[in-house]
Design an enzyme around this catalytic site. Sequence first.
Site, mmCIF file in Angstrom:
data_model
loop_
_atom_site.group_PDB
_atom_site.id
_atom_site.type_symbol
_atom_site.label_atom_id
_atom_site.label_comp_id
_atom_site.label_asym_id
_atom_site.label_seq_id
_atom_site.Cartn_x
_atom_site.Cartn_y
_atom_site.Cartn_z
ATOM 1 N N GLU A 58 0.814 -1.247 -0.072
ATOM 2 C CA GLU A 58 0.019 0.075 -0.134
ATOM 3 C C GLU A 58 0.585 1.396 -0.136
ATOM 4 O O GLU A 58 0.379 1.817 -0.899
ATOM 5 C CB GLU A 58 -1.038 0.071 1.188
ATOM 6 N N PHE A 120 -12.259 -7.240 13.054
ATOM 7 C CA PHE A 120 -10.793 -7.549 12.378
ATOM 8 C C PHE A 120 -10.347 -6.555 11.514
ATOM 9 O O PHE A 120 -11.308 -5.890 11.153
ATOM 10 C CB PHE A 120 -11.530 -8.629 11.596
ATOM 11 N N GLN A 121 -9.540 -6.193 11.415
ATOM 12 C CA GLN A 121 -8.782 -5.129 10.400
ATOM 13 C C GLN A 121 -9.512 -3.723 10.464
ATOM 14 O O GLN A 121 -9.507 -3.091 9.291
ATOM 15 C CB GLN A 121 -8.961 -5.663 9.469
ATOM 16 N N LYS A 170 -17.798 -0.582 5.068
ATOM 17 C CA LYS A 170 -17.649 -1.410 4.119
ATOM 18 C C LYS A 170 -19.590 -1.934 3.411
ATOM 19 O O LYS A 170 -20.557 -1.703 2.455
ATOM 20 C CB LYS A 170 -17.551 -3.223 4.265
ATOM 21 N N MET A 486 23.712 9.203 3.303
ATOM 22 C CA MET A 486 23.872 10.714 4.300
ATOM 23 C C MET A 486 24.033 10.286 5.261
ATOM 24 O O MET A 486 24.836 11.032 6.227
ATOM 25 C CB MET A 486 23.018 11.557 4.324
#
Length: 579
Positions: A58, A120-121, A170, A486
């Site tokens: 993602e 969940f999630q 959802k 760096m």
Amino acid sequence: MNEDANEADQITGANILINSLVAEGVEFIFGYPGGAVLHIYDALFQQNKLQHILVRHEQGATHAADGYARATGKAGVALVTSGPGATNAITGIATAYMDSIPMVVITGQVASKLIGNDAFQEVDSIGISRPCVKHNFLVKDVKELATTVKKAFYIATTGRPGPVIIDIPKDITAHKAVFEYPEKIQMRSYKPILNGHTGQIRRAAELILSAKRPVIYTGGGVVLGNASKELIEFTRLLGFPITQTLMGLGSYPANDPLFIGMLGMHGAYETNTAMHQADVLIAIGARFDDRVTGDLEQFCPKAKIIHIDIDPASISKTVTVDIPIVGTVNRVLTALIKIIKETDKKPDANALAAWWKQIKTWKQETNSLVYNRNSDKIKPQFVIETLSELTKGEIFVTSDVGQHQMFVAQFYKFLQPRRWINSGGLGTMGFGLPAAMGVQLAHPDDTVVCVTGEASIQMCIQELSTCKQYDLPIKIINLNNGYMGMVRQWQEMFYDNRYSHSYVDSLPDFMKLAESYGHVGMKIDKPSDVEAALKEALAIKDKLVFMDIIIDDKENVYPMVAAGKSHNEMVLRPEGELA
């Protein structure tokens, strides 16, 4: 919407979302599926107007949408699922926020009745993202979805641009309503100022024409505001020296004699010194970032400052200015040009000539971007200079973050805006490759080069798989010095050479790794092979080429302004390093 509409006229929230994106002219959605967005993915499957790009993480989706936005000026779009999908996207969202990049990120959410129950999630996407978005929405009613999408794109692309999140439970994507997409949107609490105050613009013109040691200082706002044409006319009309920030490079052509180079922590000596000695500073679309200013108490101590910016919150936020002008950069510059052309007063030619003589003297005395051209090791500056000479500023260049990024900024001559794509404000390692994907999709017939390092490229290296799936012929230049370059440089300069965990051990064979993904791999370890290898890679138009270039592992970026120092207190390359 008609509450009594026949069920036959209604469509699901998922289809409303897709239709809304089509109405906005969206070309690509960069995303990764998951449970909370499966209704949306099912709707995507049943249409052919939007192309979904399946990334491998993602973070890659948000960086790709970001790269697309920077290269086109349009809002990039990403789609991720709830929970870890949303949290994985936060780095890319914060990257876009820091650099004011227009982006709309659609995050799935658990069903409305489960929100707050640790389902969940489930994560609080609105709460988590609030510090790093321009705005965010939680859609609670399917009837509000189309209008919310319109608002999101309007907010993301107007005023000071930025990322906007639409969090969609959802069940909302399954609910039905009639699809009506508004042609225009008005928001009472959000009305960006477009035109600068006439009186302030006249005051600015008077100060500009009285300057004896002027500097034009421009930033990413010129790029975002599509004001390159106006900036070029304004600068050439006055004959003033112009410098640009890391994010502003390309909005004024680097090969123009009025351009005195990049300023800031790794800017040229003559540029930073000119800023310090200036009597009038004209700041255009820049936010006085700490990498530019250094010690604020010592920044431009002799200058009267004019600041032009679309965002009123950016003006006098860190540096107090004398003449603030809020408005779009192109409109304000157009007004300034008109006033300057109409007035009888002209800049003091003698003072300006003396000022230019002084700047050129500083440049000749220090030659601050010099490096050892006779080394038997490949110097990263040489690679970038050669790339610049071969491509004449006609390619898109993305980068990751670190020494390689600074070498590109110093040694590649950008001649056009939106050709230099890099993470400035957040400094995100892993940005370069997925951003290049977005750029390549936006400009399929152009050459896109990603300059990276062996540490940065491994942050999102899985996107090599995405590049293969969609036949993206990106050219990757991996400046491989075996260190987080760096970090190593800072440890050398400020931590008595204690290289704590900056050596990148157990590196893969990048040539074989690229080939395992189905790409072309090359390894270059001799200076004499660099130009031929670059020509060969650039000539391959239909495949991704991964160039693993083994560079001098001790090379540092100079000049450098140490943290906390004034912008005119620069560390130059030690004389012995040129032998």
